[in-house]
Design an enzyme around this catalytic site. Structure first.
Site, PDB file in Angstrom:
ATOM      1  CD  GLU A 167      32.868  42.540  37.352  1.00 14.48           C
ATOM      2  OE1 GLU A 167      32.127  43.140  36.533  1.00 14.48           O
ATOM      3  OE2 GLU A 167      33.100  41.318  37.218  1.00 14.48           O
ATOM      4  CD  GLU A 363      31.392  38.274  39.896  1.00 15.57           C
ATOM      5  OE1 GLU A 363      30.934  38.445  38.715  1.00 15.57           O
ATOM      6  OE2 GLU A 363      31.207  39.436  40.645  1.00 15.57           O
TER       7      GLU A 363
HETATM    8  C1  FCB Z   1      29.793  40.404  36.393  1.00 17.36           C
HETATM    9  C2  FCB Z   1      29.077  41.185  37.759  1.00 17.36           C
HETATM   10  C3  FCB Z   1      27.938  40.395  38.396  1.00 17.36           C
HETATM   11  C4  FCB Z   1      27.409  39.350  37.139  1.00 17.36           C
HETATM   12  C5  FCB Z   1      28.230  38.695  36.296  1.00 17.36           C
HETATM   13  C6  FCB Z   1      27.595  38.050  35.285  1.00 17.36           C
HETATM   14  O1  FCB Z   1      30.331  41.426  35.492  1.00 17.36           O
HETATM   15  O2  FCB Z   1      29.996  41.557  38.753  1.00 17.36           O
HETATM   16  O3  FCB Z   1      27.417  40.913  39.192  1.00 17.36           O
HETATM   17  O4  FCB Z   1      26.429  40.458  36.555  1.00 17.36           O
HETATM   18  O5  FCB Z   1      28.940  39.718  35.425  1.00 17.36           O
END
Ligand code: FCB
Length: 457
Positions: A167, A363
């Site tokens: 990110e 994620e």
């Molecule tokens: C993302 C991050 C991760 C976590 C989630 C909720 O942006 O990569 O580390 O904090 O959000």
């Protein structure tokens, strides 16, 4: 055939990140990261929380691998902490830090779990902040590549799935933002938008150099990915006119035009450059070629999205504000838009023109206000609802032929949620921080059933 069945070989996993779970901030010769310094500064993190202990995963990794076995995952995404490997950011490699990851990876492999290692998930060495202001300097990209070389030459015999950077937007645009109070670590505010874009350009360069380093050093054929949280535009209706608007708006939504565009297409989006004008970053000759590396997969982190509709204005679209009371999970930004899963995947294929590129959801998950009940259980039906809707949306993408190959839930366990400290719980396992007890939540059992049946249950 039961509904919402995923194809054979679909990969199921869970994700974590070093600073959020490891703790042991001073063990094994590790030196501070920018997040240690940031969280030690009063007022930066909610309740003054720090990652000093976190889930104590550094000492409890064997117990955590058992949890993964119980869950039934065959893939685990974690990150490697640069300040454990090269505590001063550049220079001497700390073999004690490397050894921790050898132990972890060996334990995973003994249990039939494939490690997917992210090389940078925001915890850069404080020493480089002191030296040249971290991502403000182009030097950071070259120091990162050297660190990656050190890691892959020592762990490349055990790890064949690499993810370079997590990110870019978050640790650059949120980190140095001109107008955010307080910013993300390292907390340095730069004075112009151009300088902010320069930091993300340096991070892109770091990604490109890292890809080259991995391919050069890895002893075996390996998979290399970038992990991005592209901002997803969701058409208000799925009718051609609004779909067209969502595709157009995808260029200027969030930082897409200057991060995922150059990474996957080799050029900043012209629409973004036009919008930025003098605030566009300086791009040196050869940078775009370095940044635009061949990838084996794109890691896509997805939590929410933005509704768009066609509009009778200069650009032909408009971003829609959400009404008061729009449903969201336990974060101000966590609006529930499960279609963003499907549309994000479709935009990668169609809007970015990369239908050739396999996608992994690296994620997806949510924070809930979890509580342990009198029976000692955490019944997080709200998280199950959130995850189920997103998995159905992922299934739709697969069934329409988009190249989605796997899914990692965020997160295996509750952890240090950056500026929100331990107050926000994203895990499918509850952590009782005072005792470090791990309590699998109802969503853990639900996810195990999905994995077992290779479908959404
Ligand atoms: C993302 C991050 C991760 C976590 C989630 C909720 O942006 O990569 O580390 O904090 O959000």
């Amino acid at each position: 055939m039961s509904s919402y069945q995923f194809p054979e070989g679909f990969l199921w996993g869970a994700a974590t990140a070093s600073y959020q779970i490891e703790g042991a901030a001073e063990d094994g010769e590790r030196k501070p990261s920018v997040w240690d310094s940031f969280s030690a500064t009063p007022g930066r993190v909610l309740n003054g929380d720090t990652g000093g202990v976190a889930c104590d995963h550094y000492h409890r990794y064997e117990e955590d691998v058992k949890l993964m076995v119980q869950l039934g995952i065959k893939h685990y995404r974690f990150s490697i902490a640069w300040p454990r490997i090269i505590p001063d950011g550049r220079g001497a490699v700390n073999e004690e830090g490397v050894d921790f990851y050898k132990r972890l990876v060996d334990c995973l492999r003994e249990h039939g779990i494939t490690p997917h290692a992210t090389l940078f998930h925001w915890d850069s060495p404080q020493a480089l902040e002191n030296l040249y202001g971290s991502w403000q300097s182009r030097e950071m990209a070259f120091d990162f590549a050297d660190y990656v070389t050190a890691v892959v030459s020592r762990l490349g015999d055990r790890i064949s799935h690499w993810m370079t950077i997590n990110e870019i937007t978050c640790f650059t645009h949120l980190g140095y933002a001109v107008d955010k109070e307080p910013p993300h670590a390292p907390g340095t505010r730069v004075s112009s938008l151009k300088q902010v874009w320069q930091t993300s350009h340096h991070a892109l360069l770091a990604h490109g150099l890292a890809c080259q380093a991995i391919r050069t050093i890895s002893p075996a054929r390996c998979s290399v990915a970038l992990v991005d949280n592209l901002s997803v535009t969701v058409p208000i209706h799925e009718s051609p006119v609004h779909i067209k608007a969502a595709k157009k708006a995808f260029h200027t939504c969030g930082e897409n035009g200057g991060i995922i565009f150059p990474a996957l297409t080799g050029a900043y989006s012209p629409a973004l450059l036009e919008q930025l004008g003098v605030n566009a970053p300086d791009i040196q000759e050869g940078d775009l070629e370095t940044i635009h590396q061949p990838l084996d997969a794109l890691g896509f982190n997805i939590y929410t999205g933005t509704y768009v509709r066609a509009a009778d204005n200069e650009v032909g679209y408009e971003f829609l504000d959400l009404p008061k009371g729009y449903p969201r999970m336990h974060m101000p930004w966590l609006n529930i838009l499960p279609e963003s899963m499907y549309w994000g995947i479709r935009h990668i294929s169609e809007t970015l023109g990369r239908e050739d590129l396999p996608i992994l959801i690296t994620e997806n998950g949510c924070a809930s206000q979890d509580e342990v009940n009198v029976k000692g259980e955490v019944i997080d039906t709200d998280r199950i609802m959130y995850l189920r809707q997103h998995l159905k949306s992922a299934h739709r993408a697969v069934s329409e032929g988009y190249p989605l190959k796997g899914y990692f839930v965020w997160s295996l366990m509750d952890n240090f949620e950056w500026a929100w400290g331990y107050d926000r719980r994203f895990g499918i396992t509850y952590i009782d921080y005072p005792t470090q007890q791990r309590i699998p939540k109802a969503s853990f059992d639900w996810y195990r059933e999905c994995i077992r049946g290779n479908r959404v249950v």
